[in-house]
Design an enzyme around this catalytic site. Structure first.
Site, PDB file in Angstrom:
ATOM      1  N   SER A   1      -7.393  -9.683 -48.167  1.00 33.60           N
ATOM      2  CA  SER A   1      -8.024  -9.585 -49.478  1.00 33.60           C
ATOM      3  C   SER A   1      -8.822 -10.640 -50.130  1.00 33.60           C
ATOM      4  O   SER A   1      -9.900 -10.345 -50.952  1.00 33.60           O
ATOM      5  CB  SER A   1      -6.841  -9.497 -50.591  1.00 33.60           C
ATOM      6  OG  SER A   1      -5.828 -10.683 -50.218  1.00 33.60           O
TER       7      SER A   1
ATOM      8  N   HIS B   1      -5.948  -2.721 -49.235  1.00 31.85           N
ATOM      9  CA  HIS B   1      -7.291  -2.774 -49.391  1.00 31.85           C
ATOM     10  C   HIS B   1      -8.290  -1.838 -48.546  1.00 31.85           C
ATOM     11  O   HIS B   1      -9.435  -1.599 -48.619  1.00 31.85           O
ATOM     12  CB  HIS B   1      -8.242  -4.278 -49.459  1.00 31.85           C
ATOM     13  CG  HIS B   1      -7.758  -5.036 -50.442  1.00 31.85           C
ATOM     14  ND1 HIS B   1      -8.339  -5.197 -51.759  1.00 31.85           N
ATOM     15  CD2 HIS B   1      -6.763  -6.190 -50.661  1.00 31.85           C
ATOM     16  CE1 HIS B   1      -7.798  -5.864 -52.545  1.00 31.85           C
ATOM     17  NE2 HIS B   1      -6.668  -6.417 -51.995  1.00 31.85           N
TER      18      HIS B   1
ATOM     19  N   LYS C   1      -4.808   0.441 -56.154  1.00 33.32           N
ATOM     20  CA  LYS C   1      -6.276   0.080 -56.118  1.00 33.32           C
ATOM     21  C   LYS C   1      -7.062   1.203 -55.847  1.00 33.32           C
ATOM     22  O   LYS C   1      -7.328   2.020 -56.901  1.00 33.32           O
ATOM     23  CB  LYS C   1      -6.305  -0.546 -54.812  1.00 33.32           C
ATOM     24  CG  LYS C   1      -5.458  -2.178 -54.877  1.00 33.32           C
ATOM     25  CD  LYS C   1      -5.975  -3.099 -53.708  1.00 33.32           C
ATOM     26  CE  LYS C   1      -4.744  -4.106 -53.573  1.00 33.32           C
ATOM     27  NZ  LYS C   1      -4.445  -4.930 -54.839  1.00 33.32           N
TER      28      LYS C   1
HETATM   29  C1  LIG Z   1      -2.704  -6.976 -48.861  1.00 36.34           C
HETATM   30  C2  LIG Z   1      -2.105  -6.642 -50.107  1.00 36.34           C
HETATM   31  N1  LIG Z   1      -0.583  -6.268 -50.461  1.00 36.34           N
HETATM   32  C3  LIG Z   1      -0.088  -5.832 -51.647  1.00 36.34           C
HETATM   33  C4  LIG Z   1      -0.725  -6.050 -52.862  1.00 36.34           C
HETATM   34  C5  LIG Z   1       0.053  -5.902 -53.830  1.00 36.34           C
HETATM   35  O1  LIG Z   1      -0.133  -4.670 -54.321  1.00 36.34           O
HETATM   36  P1  LIG Z   1       0.761  -4.190 -55.655  1.00 36.34           P
HETATM   37  O2  LIG Z   1      -0.243  -4.469 -56.834  1.00 36.34           O
HETATM   38  O3  LIG Z   1       0.614  -2.579 -55.604  1.00 36.34           O
HETATM   39  O4  LIG Z   1       1.872  -5.030 -55.839  1.00 36.34           O
HETATM   40  C6  LIG Z   1      -2.215  -6.449 -52.587  1.00 36.34           C
HETATM   41  C7  LIG Z   1      -2.801  -6.761 -54.050  1.00 36.34           C
HETATM   42  O5  LIG Z   1      -3.463  -7.520 -54.389  1.00 36.34           O
HETATM   43  C8  LIG Z   1      -2.625  -6.648 -51.564  1.00 36.34           C
HETATM   44  O6  LIG Z   1      -4.030  -7.145 -51.691  1.00 36.34           O
END
Ligand SMILES: Cc1ncc(COP(=O)(O)O)c(C=O)c1O
Length: 400
Positions: free
Chosen positions: A183, A211, A242
């Protein structure tokens, strides 16, 4: 509130303010889209949302949520195994599984909860976790809750991953965990090599493709599709917050036995309410929109290509990559925050990330490309990047 403790909090906040690393919440009065109205800055072009396909305000996605609220009400007011679960959850979970080419899936209120519910449930004492050092915070926290032996390998360093795996007992179950798209860097995990190492060393692969889902691969099925590796990753986690609607929600996808185990044992499933049915309805509509409109993906990719090309023409050197994430390293945290503030004054909303999200000295402006953005938005944003970059000395002053 205990006054002395409250003063201690204030002192910590003051030190963030004086270091220039204090984060400010911005308030939107319109739906997430290419342009939003922001209380603090007026009409603003958004380059910092994960709304990769522009589905957050898509009329079908919104209508599905409204219809869901009418049909199901707000929720069951309890966790699923106590008070039942809505048929829309099953429908969404079947859809996610089919979309990703997995046997089954299970939704959670967020991907954070999915990772935290998955990892400690599987990675019990006597097993090991080998995790990329740049994995998302939700994976890191999920690993911290696990009883397994925990090891970290250098970012995408396959020799280091292999060394860590080889040092563990051959018959030990080893969970290899990686983001699909990282990310903060925007780069892709080396999934073919990871899967090959898993086969060699009794590994179980877990990829968090938050992502990548809806963005990567020929039809948006994610990083696994990008590598044509359908069926070769054991467990996929991801978010619905997202590309796939943008509200909230996460999932784990894998075998029927895995999903059944999570229903029995996963603590964020057993002790926390389900995804709100409104969100389940919207997310289902978002996946259907993606399937019905492949042109969204094409536009999103064209935007990435154009913005990267034009940034380079201005003299910026973003980290290379194929994903929707375009990071521009600028140095110190305070500098990145200042740059994002100056860009906001130009009507461009893009966030500066610094320590502790990324290592000290590698603070960055993270641009994210959405299919919602039109060429005129991109050109306005590029003009702002040129002005602010020149003011801050990142770009050379143009002669004449
Ligand atoms: C790789 C990754 N995993 C998990 C999450 C968390 O997602 P959520 O907003 O659904 O908790 C994110 C969000 O930034 C992310 O980039």
């Amino acid at each position: 509130m205990n006054r002395a403790f409250d003063q201690k909090l204030k002192a910590e906040l003051d030190s963030l303010r004086s270091a220039g690393t204090y984060k400010t919440l911005r308030h939107l009065t319109t739906p997430m889209a290419a342009e939003v109205n922001m209380e603090e800055a007026g009409e603003t072009i958004v380059l910092s949302s994960n709304n990769y396909l522009g589905l957050a305000d898509n009329p079908r996605v919104v209508a599905a949520g409204i219809e869901g609220l009418r049909k199901y009400g707000a929720g069951t007011a309890s966790v699923r195994f106590i008070c039942g679960t809505f048929d829309i959850h099953r429908q969404l979970e079947n859809k996610i599984a089919t979309f990703l080419g997995m046997e089954n899936s299970l939704t959670y209120v967020s991907c954070w909860n999915a990772n935290e519910g998955l990892i400690p449930t599987l990675a019990v004492a006597g097993t090991a976790i080998v995790s990329d050092e740049l994995n998302h915070a939700s994976i890191i926290d999920g690993c911290r809750l696990a009883q397994a032996q925990r090891l970290r390998y250098k970012h995408s360093d396959m020799a280091d991953l292999e060394a860590k795996l080889a040092a563990l007992p051959a018959d030990m179950v080893k969970f290899i965990i990686s983001d699909g798209v990282f990310s903060m860097e925007g780069d892709l995990a080396k999934l073919p090599e990871i899967a090959a190492l898993a086969r060699r060393y009794n590994g179980v692969t877990i990829v968090d493709d938050s992502h990548g889902t809806g963005v990567m691969g020929a039809s948006g099925r994610g990083t696994i599709e990008h590598y044509n590796m359908s069926g070769q990753i054991d467990i996929i986690t991801g978010t619905l917050g997202k590309a796939l609607g943008g509200a909230a929600g996460g999932f784990v996808a894998g075998s029927n036995n895995l999903i059944d185990t999570l229903i029995q044992k996963s603590r964020t499933q057993l002790f926390s309410n389900a995804l709100p049915p409104t969100v389940a309805c919207s997310a289902l509509a978002a996946i259907e929109e993606l399937e019905a409109h492949p042109e969204l993906l094409a536009k999103q990719r064209d935007n990435v290509r154009y913005f990267r090309e034009q940034l380079a023409a201005l003299g910026y050197k973003p980290l290379p990559g194929e994903s929707a994430i375009i990071p521009i390293i600028v140095g110190e945290t305070a500098f990145a925050i200042k740059m994002s503030e100056l860009l906001l004054r130009q009507g461009i909303f893009v966030t500066g990330f610094g320590f502790p999200v990324v290592p000290e000295g590698s603070a960055r402006i993270r641009v994210q490309m959405s299919a919602a953005l039109e060429r005129e938005h991109l050109d306005k944003a590029l003009a702002a990047f040129e002005k602010v970059g020149t003011e801050l000395g990142l770009l050379p002053v143009k002669a004449g």
